[in-house]
Enzyme design. Sequence first.
Site, mmCIF file in Angstrom:
data_model
loop_
_atom_site.group_PDB
_atom_site.id
_atom_site.type_symbol
_atom_site.label_atom_id
_atom_site.label_comp_id
_atom_site.label_asym_id
_atom_site.label_seq_id
_atom_site.Cartn_x
_atom_site.Cartn_y
_atom_site.Cartn_z
ATOM 1 C CB CYS A 54 -0.921 -0.011 1.213
ATOM 2 S SG CYS A 54 -2.029 1.418 1.251
ATOM 3 C CB CYS A 58 -1.297 3.949 8.070
ATOM 4 S SG CYS A 58 -2.369 4.516 6.735
ATOM 5 C CB CYS A 61 -0.713 -0.136 8.253
ATOM 6 S SG CYS A 61 -1.500 -1.396 7.229
ATOM 7 C CB CYS A 98 -15.230 -7.315 7.235
ATOM 8 S SG CYS A 98 -16.543 -7.233 8.444
ATOM 9 C CB CYS A 129 -18.342 -4.999 5.849
ATOM 10 S SG CYS A 129 -17.444 -3.509 6.372
ATOM 11 C CB CYS A 189 -18.114 0.042 9.378
ATOM 12 S SG CYS A 189 -16.926 -0.740 10.494
ATOM 13 N NE ARG A 267 -17.369 -5.589 14.061
ATOM 14 C CZ ARG A 267 -17.818 -4.770 13.112
ATOM 15 N NH1 ARG A 267 -17.004 -4.013 12.440
ATOM 16 N NH2 ARG A 267 -19.097 -4.725 12.827
HETATM 17 N N1 SAM Z 1 -6.576 0.513 3.242
HETATM 18 C C1 SAM Z 1 -7.832 0.710 3.806
HETATM 19 C C2 SAM Z 1 -7.878 1.828 4.810
HETATM 20 O O1 SAM Z 1 -6.874 2.181 5.374
HETATM 21 O O2 SAM Z 1 -8.983 2.325 5.055
HETATM 22 C C3 SAM Z 1 -8.416 -0.546 4.420
HETATM 23 C C4 SAM Z 1 -7.569 -1.493 5.207
HETATM 24 S S1 SAM Z 1 -6.871 -0.866 6.733
HETATM 25 C C5 SAM Z 1 -5.794 -2.145 7.166
HETATM 26 C C6 SAM Z 1 -8.221 -0.934 7.869
HETATM 27 C C7 SAM Z 1 -7.990 -0.481 9.282
HETATM 28 O O3 SAM Z 1 -7.253 -1.470 9.997
HETATM 29 C C8 SAM Z 1 -7.196 0.773 9.522
HETATM 30 O O4 SAM Z 1 -7.946 1.927 9.331
HETATM 31 C C9 SAM Z 1 -6.786 0.620 10.975
HETATM 32 O O5 SAM Z 1 -7.742 1.204 11.824
HETATM 33 C C10 SAM Z 1 -6.777 -0.897 11.183
HETATM 34 N N2 SAM Z 1 -5.422 -1.382 11.455
HETATM 35 C C11 SAM Z 1 -4.429 -1.551 10.566
HETATM 36 N N3 SAM Z 1 -3.306 -1.997 11.153
HETATM 37 C C12 SAM Z 1 -3.582 -2.117 12.466
HETATM 38 C C13 SAM Z 1 -2.818 -2.530 13.604
HETATM 39 N N4 SAM Z 1 -1.546 -2.890 13.505
HETATM 40 N N5 SAM Z 1 -3.419 -2.552 14.811
HETATM 41 C C14 SAM Z 1 -4.716 -2.180 14.925
HETATM 42 N N6 SAM Z 1 -5.490 -1.783 13.871
HETATM 43 C C15 SAM Z 1 -4.932 -1.738 12.664
HETATM 44 FE FE1 SF4 Z 2 -2.748 1.221 3.409
HETATM 45 FE FE2 SF4 Z 2 -2.581 0.044 5.778
HETATM 46 FE FE3 SF4 Z 2 -2.969 2.667 5.615
HETATM 47 FE FE4 SF4 Z 2 -4.962 0.976 4.873
HETATM 48 S S1 SF4 Z 2 -4.103 1.230 6.913
HETATM 49 S S2 SF4 Z 2 -4.263 2.823 3.804
HETATM 50 S S3 SF4 Z 2 -3.731 -0.704 4.028
HETATM 51 S S4 SF4 Z 2 -1.141 1.556 4.913
#
Ligand code: SAM
Ligand code: SF4
Length: 344
Positions: A54, A58, A61, A98, A129, A189, A267
């Site tokens: 990606c 973030c 992530c 989801c 979802c 959500c 949740r």
């Molecule tokens: N890329 C899309 C986005 O960011 O909206 C969808 C997938 S993203 C992985 C979905 C959510 O997973 C993120 O907004 C975050 O809140 C959660 N998430 C990701 N990594 C995480 C982690 N290490 N611990 C807890 N929540 C996490």
């Molecule tokens: Fe990409 Fe992870 Fe951020 Fe979702 S949370 S936008 S998958 S880097």
Amino acid sequence: MTLIRTDWTREEIADLFDLPFAELLFRAATVHREFHPPEQVQLCTLLSIKTGGCPEDCGYCSQSVKADSGVEATKLMDVRAVLQSAAQAKDAGSQRFCMGAAWRNPKDRDMPAIVEIVKGVRAMGLETCMTLGMLTPKQADMLKEAGLDYYNHNVDTGPEYYERVISTRKYQDRLDTLQNVRDAGINVCSGGIVGMGETREDRVGFVHTLATLERHPESVPVNALVPVKGTVLGDMLADTPLAKIDDIEFVRTVAVARIAMPMSMVRLSAGRESMSEATQALCFLAGANSIFTGDTLLTAPNAGDDSDSALFAKLGLTPLVQEEPMRATGRSCKRTSETMEPAE
Ligand code: SAM
Ligand code: SF4
Ligand code: DTB
């Protein structure tokens, strides 16, 4: 009778956080049983339909290209393979399927396959979802037309802390996508992550943002950060273990979300794998009424079905059997501080 309010002030949310713990839990549990069967917990299953690579940064992530997490990038899964996975989730008693993609936003060329997936999963009798990143109004309309029930897009934290965690998009971008999803008529959500090194004030801002949207999200996932090695936040936590969120503070966040958004499904999302049974039990008491089942979230481990069955048996919890209150009427709540008014 508890009123549904979207005019919460930050001070009011902060005051809830400040309540003595027993008083906070009592209030949250009271609101919870006014709007939901307290012994029933919704079961949802997650599947990563496009993993890793990606372009967003973030800090939490494992799927960001900026993370050195060892997660390998894949292409969008084949429609048939997704449907196979959905069938297994249904057999295991899941109510909602989801699907997540590690995208900044879906490209128009991805949309036909996504639409096919939504239609197929829905035809199995599962709620659908998706979480695919930012959406344009047109993409949101396409998903609605395909029959998508929910779109997940987290605000993640309070507005002030957001730019410390992500630099490749703005808080307002998140809010814009949430508006596009709402305008398309898809259930929203949206939640966030607790334990990213944010302050209490940031958690106040996080709940305040969600609780003052024009309509509350129908689902509010509260994730505890899963610290992944190779991510900015995972490495920071490894270096400063004291930064780990206190369990009681996590429960407080769940309780305040429940009080501020009485009708939403709250949740208990990522992070349960390393959470004690006692903390999870407090979260359910504080109004959490939905979980992700199975051994894996998107890339991180989850508590797993065996330990969840044991926990449910100990606590006398059962899987949610009826429709969510808001879905049952097909309505949501309008902005008002006076009444609980269903909006058409
Ligand atoms: N890329 C899309 C986005 O960011 O909206 C969808 C997938 S993203 C992985 C979905 C959510 O997973 C993120 O907004 C975050 O809140 C959660 N998430 C990701 N990594 C995480 C982690 N290490 N611990 C807890 N929540 C996490
Ligand atoms: Fe990409 Fe992870 Fe951020 Fe979702 S949370 S936008 S998958 S880097
Ligand atoms: C949400 O708030 N939590 C889920 C779901 N929405 C998509 C994702 C949690 C991801 C946890 C980290 C991982 O599995 O990589």
